[in-house]
Design a protein around this motif. Structure first.
Motif, PDB file in Angstrom:
ATOM      1  N   HIS A   8       0.855  -1.180   0.000  1.00  0.00           N
ATOM      2  CA  HIS A   8       0.000   0.000   0.000  1.00  0.00           C
ATOM      3  C   HIS A   8       0.890   1.229   0.000  1.00  0.00           C
TER       4      HIS A   8
ATOM      5  N   ASP B 255      -6.501  -2.420   2.692  1.00  0.00           N
ATOM      6  CA  ASP B 255      -5.488  -1.459   2.258  1.00  0.00           C
ATOM      7  C   ASP B 255      -4.257  -2.133   1.666  1.00  0.00           C
ATOM      8  N   THR B 256      -4.500  -2.935   0.657  1.00  0.00           N
ATOM      9  CA  THR B 256      -3.394  -3.568  -0.059  1.00  0.00           C
ATOM     10  C   THR B 256      -3.766  -3.696  -1.531  1.00  0.00           C
TER      11      THR B 256
ATOM     12  N   GLU C   5      -0.043  -0.869  -5.208  1.00  0.00           N
ATOM     13  CA  GLU C   5       0.011  -0.268  -3.873  1.00  0.00           C
ATOM     14  C   GLU C   5      -1.297   0.451  -3.547  1.00  0.00           C
TER      15      GLU C   5
ATOM     16  N   HIS D 159      -5.725  -0.597  -3.611  1.00  0.00           N
ATOM     17  CA  HIS D 159      -6.748  -1.282  -2.823  1.00  0.00           C
ATOM     18  C   HIS D 159      -7.282  -2.492  -3.578  1.00  0.00           C
TER      19      HIS D 159
END
Length: 262
Positions: free
Chosen positions: A121, A143-144, A189, A191
């Motif tokens: 992320h 969040d990745t 990086e 979502h």
């Protein structure tokens, strides 16, 4: 071990983890007052929280960190790079309350083990956490931009998951965001989309898995019904026992899920 997703969306995030000896928050992406109200919604008192784990420095994860740490004397955990990135964004946190947990660490707090792991992320050094007690595990993974084979192996067959289902790809591509922001969200990086989150669950769920919570939905680029149907359809097509072995649950931007015992 009991869990509740206090609030989860692109505008604010906080998760509650409870054991007989510990009451823990993961992230505090709401105001102190809002967090107090969210906890009251599951009949819990904010003054009983003893620890706060930070995943990364983005505002939807740290908005209330400073207020909570100061007012309720919390121990706050993050890695060194995240502490540096937070800087003075949340005001002063007493140095004795700033604790370090690095990627790959396993920290034991009384009756619960906390496993930390890095994700991809656009933050300083983002990491998320799995909580283990009595052979049960609850995994948080949002969040990745993608889920690596390493993470699949590490987090496979958890009893419960909070997985990112941030956006519907078509809604994002056709929406009003500038192209640079769309590229960021869609990138490695960024979502997880609804489809990518569903695929991550196909790769990770096992015989122990009982609940999947869909989190971090974008207000502008997703709908709860679309995210839910995408995940359920993918899991059904993979013949993985949805509605029989496990269930898929929605989260809300500002309303807690029921307190669930793993």
């Amino acid at each position: 071990m009991r869990v509740s997703m206090l609030g989860s969306s692109s505008s604010g995030n906080a998760t509650y983890i409870e054991t007989p000896k510990r009451k823990i928050l993961v992230d505090a992406g709401f105001s102190g007052k809002k967090l107090k109200d969210l906890l009251a919604g599951i009949n819990r008192d904010i003054s009983d929280i003893d620890s706060l784990f930070i995943t990364h420095e983005h505002s939807d994860h740290i908005k209330g960190v400073g207020v909570l740490a100061r007012k309720y004397n919390l121990n706050v955990y993050a890695n060194e790079a995240t502490w540096r990135a937070i800087g003075n964004k949340v005001g002063t946190i007493p140095i004795e309350k700033q604790n370090i947990i690095e990627q790959g660490d396993i920290l034991t707090l009384d009756d619960v083990d906390i496993v930390s792991y890095g994700v991809s992320h656009d933050a300083a050094e983002p990491q998320f956490y799995a909580f283990q007690k009595d052979n049960k595990q609850f995994t948080i993974l949002t969040d990745t931009g993608y889920v690596s084979d390493r993470l699949v192996g590490l987090l496979k067959n958890s009893d419960g998951y909070l997985i990112e289902s941030n956006h519907d790809i078509d809604m994002l591509r056709m929406g009003s965001y500038p192209w640079s922001l769309k590229q960021r969200i869609l990138g490695d990086e960024g979502h997880l989309s609804n489809d990518a989150g569903a695929q991550a669950m196909i790769d990770m769920i096992g015989d122990r898995t009982k609940r999947i919570y869909l989190g971090h939905l974008s207000k502008e680029n997703n709908m709860k019904t679309i995210a839910h149907q995408t995940c359920v359809s993918a899991l059904t097509q993979a013949d993985l026992g949805v509605h029989e072995q496990f269930e898929v649950y929605d989260t809300n931007p500002e309303k807690p899920t029921d307190l669930y015992t793993l």
